[in-house]
Design a protein around this motif. Sequence first.
Motif, PDB file in Angstrom:
ATOM      1  N   UNK A   1      42.940  29.165  75.101  1.00  0.00           N
ATOM      2  CA  UNK A   1      42.856  28.018  74.224  1.00  0.00           C
ATOM      3  C   UNK A   1      43.673  28.262  72.956  1.00  0.00           C
ATOM      4  N   UNK A   2      43.488  29.445  72.361  1.00  0.00           N
ATOM      5  CA  UNK A   2      44.287  29.832  71.215  1.00  0.00           C
ATOM      6  C   UNK A   2      44.135  31.325  71.003  1.00  0.00           C
ATOM      7  N   UNK A   3      45.031  31.900  70.237  1.00  0.00           N
ATOM      8  CA  UNK A   3      45.013  33.329  69.931  1.00  0.00           C
ATOM      9  C   UNK A   3      44.869  33.489  68.421  1.00  0.00           C
ATOM     10  N   UNK A   4      43.937  34.332  68.005  1.00  0.00           N
ATOM     11  CA  UNK A   4      43.782  34.598  66.576  1.00  0.00           C
ATOM     12  C   UNK A   4      43.832  36.106  66.343  1.00  0.00           C
ATOM     13  N   UNK A   5      44.231  36.484  65.162  1.00  0.00           N
ATOM     14  CA  UNK A   5      44.256  37.889  64.771  1.00  0.00           C
ATOM     15  C   UNK A   5      43.188  38.123  63.713  1.00  0.00           C
ATOM     16  N   UNK A   6      42.751  39.349  63.542  1.00  0.00           N
ATOM     17  CA  UNK A   6      41.731  39.606  62.519  1.00  0.00           C
ATOM     18  C   UNK A   6      42.279  39.357  61.122  1.00  0.00           C
ATOM     19  N   UNK A   7      41.429  38.875  60.255  1.00  0.00           N
ATOM     20  CA  UNK A   7      41.869  38.661  58.873  1.00  0.00           C
ATOM     21  C   UNK A   7      41.612  39.901  58.032  1.00  0.00           C
ATOM     22  N   UNK A   8      40.967  40.900  58.612  1.00  0.00           N
ATOM     23  CA  UNK A   8      40.737  42.155  57.913  1.00  0.00           C
ATOM     24  C   UNK A   8      40.766  43.320  58.871  1.00  0.00           C
ATOM     25  N   UNK A   9      41.321  44.452  58.417  1.00  0.00           N
ATOM     26  CA  UNK A   9      41.368  45.666  59.240  1.00  0.00           C
ATOM     27  C   UNK A   9      41.469  46.874  58.329  1.00  0.00           C
ATOM     28  N   UNK A  10      40.748  47.936  58.671  1.00  0.00           N
ATOM     29  CA  UNK A  10      40.959  49.227  58.026  1.00  0.00           C
ATOM     30  C   UNK A  10      40.379  50.330  58.904  1.00  0.00           C
ATOM     31  N   UNK A  11      40.491  51.546  58.465  1.00  0.00           N
ATOM     32  CA  UNK A  11      39.892  52.700  59.151  1.00  0.00           C
ATOM     33  C   UNK A  11      38.973  53.379  58.154  1.00  0.00           C
TER      34      UNK A  11
ATOM     35  N   UNK B   1      31.737  59.900  63.383  1.00  0.00           N
ATOM     36  CA  UNK B   1      33.086  60.062  62.843  1.00  0.00           C
ATOM     37  C   UNK B   1      33.598  58.781  62.226  1.00  0.00           C
ATOM     38  N   UNK B   2      34.917  58.625  62.173  1.00  0.00           N
ATOM     39  CA  UNK B   2      35.526  57.442  61.557  1.00  0.00           C
ATOM     40  C   UNK B   2      35.552  56.279  62.549  1.00  0.00           C
ATOM     41  N   UNK B   3      35.733  55.068  61.994  1.00  0.00           N
ATOM     42  CA  UNK B   3      35.716  53.844  62.790  1.00  0.00           C
ATOM     43  C   UNK B   3      36.878  52.939  62.409  1.00  0.00           C
ATOM     44  N   UNK B   4      37.480  52.278  63.412  1.00  0.00           N
ATOM     45  CA  UNK B   4      38.371  51.147  63.164  1.00  0.00           C
ATOM     46  C   UNK B   4      37.475  49.945  62.862  1.00  0.00           C
ATOM     47  N   UNK B   5      37.831  49.158  61.840  1.00  0.00           N
ATOM     48  CA  UNK B   5      36.977  48.043  61.446  1.00  0.00           C
ATOM     49  C   UNK B   5      37.795  46.749  61.374  1.00  0.00           C
ATOM     50  N   UNK B   6      37.271  45.708  61.994  1.00  0.00           N
ATOM     51  CA  UNK B   6      37.955  44.429  62.092  1.00  0.00           C
ATOM     52  C   UNK B   6      37.028  43.303  61.631  1.00  0.00           C
ATOM     53  N   UNK B   7      37.621  42.232  61.114  1.00  0.00           N
ATOM     54  CA  UNK B   7      36.865  41.038  60.741  1.00  0.00           C
ATOM     55  C   UNK B   7      37.573  39.811  61.296  1.00  0.00           C
ATOM     56  N   UNK B   8      36.818  38.960  61.980  1.00  0.00           N
ATOM     57  CA  UNK B   8      37.343  37.720  62.530  1.00  0.00           C
ATOM     58  C   UNK B   8      36.669  36.536  61.854  1.00  0.00           C
ATOM     59  N   UNK B   9      37.430  35.481  61.668  1.00  0.00           N
ATOM     60  CA  UNK B   9      36.918  34.298  60.973  1.00  0.00           C
ATOM     61  C   UNK B   9      36.729  33.151  61.962  1.00  0.00           C
TER      62      UNK B   9
END
Length: 256
Positions: free
Chosen positions: A29-39, A209-217
């Motif tokens: 239907x559509x493709x979106x990317x995260x509006x936030x990312x960090x490690x 340990x560490x984590x990849x972190x994402x935020x979707x709107x």
Amino acid sequence: MKTKLYSSALCLVLLLWSGSLFSQTVTPEKVITPIGFDISQKLIDITPIPPGYVDQTWKEKVIPNKEGFLEEFNTEAAWKGPDPVLQDYTNTSRSTATIIKNFSGQSNTSGVAPPDTDGDVGISHYMQMVNLSFQIWDKNGNSLYGPALSSTLWNGFTGPWTGTNDGDPIVLYDQYADRWIATQFSLPEYPSGPFYELVAVSTTGDPTGSWYRYAYEFTNMPDYPKFGVWPDGYYFYRQPVCTTQPGFCRGSSLCT
């Protein structure tokens, strides 16, 4: 060896399902990317935010109960006697499961109902989330981290979701890539939008340990979405559409 891909340009494909239950096709239907990312830094080096009772009175009458659910408790059940579909025998060909380890998990320290208890087991760890908090143990029942508010996982992850801890958690272990996935939503403007889904993927098989972190709107509230681990990726279902996370995928990056 499987290729592991975790990208800050991770995309999310919203899919439309058609066809019968046993014959379904999927079209984007559509493709979106995260509006936030960090490690994140290693979780073990982050001071846990202690869990505690959370005042939820702001929710009162925000979502009215139109189905009369509570009123049903005041009415005597029409059915009498034993449940006719209750299993009353065990097939003798089945092997009996053996409980190797058994230890208590978290209690519902935040006093939220329902508690949305969720957990999974990996090679060396057990991780559990109970609505607004989480805890990590080794397989002998020794606590390695927590209990802590779930927002600890996203501590320092800056955005409109900063400081929120709204629950509806999911925690899964990816047995294909030896990774952990933890999610919860963020509703900073509730009952208005936008709404956010926070997703964390461990960088190794060690959840401390560490984590990849994402935020979707999202424009519409992603009410308790469900995640699944497949050999080709992580699948995210938010009614009424199914979504996949190509940037999370190993090998093929599309939902087919």
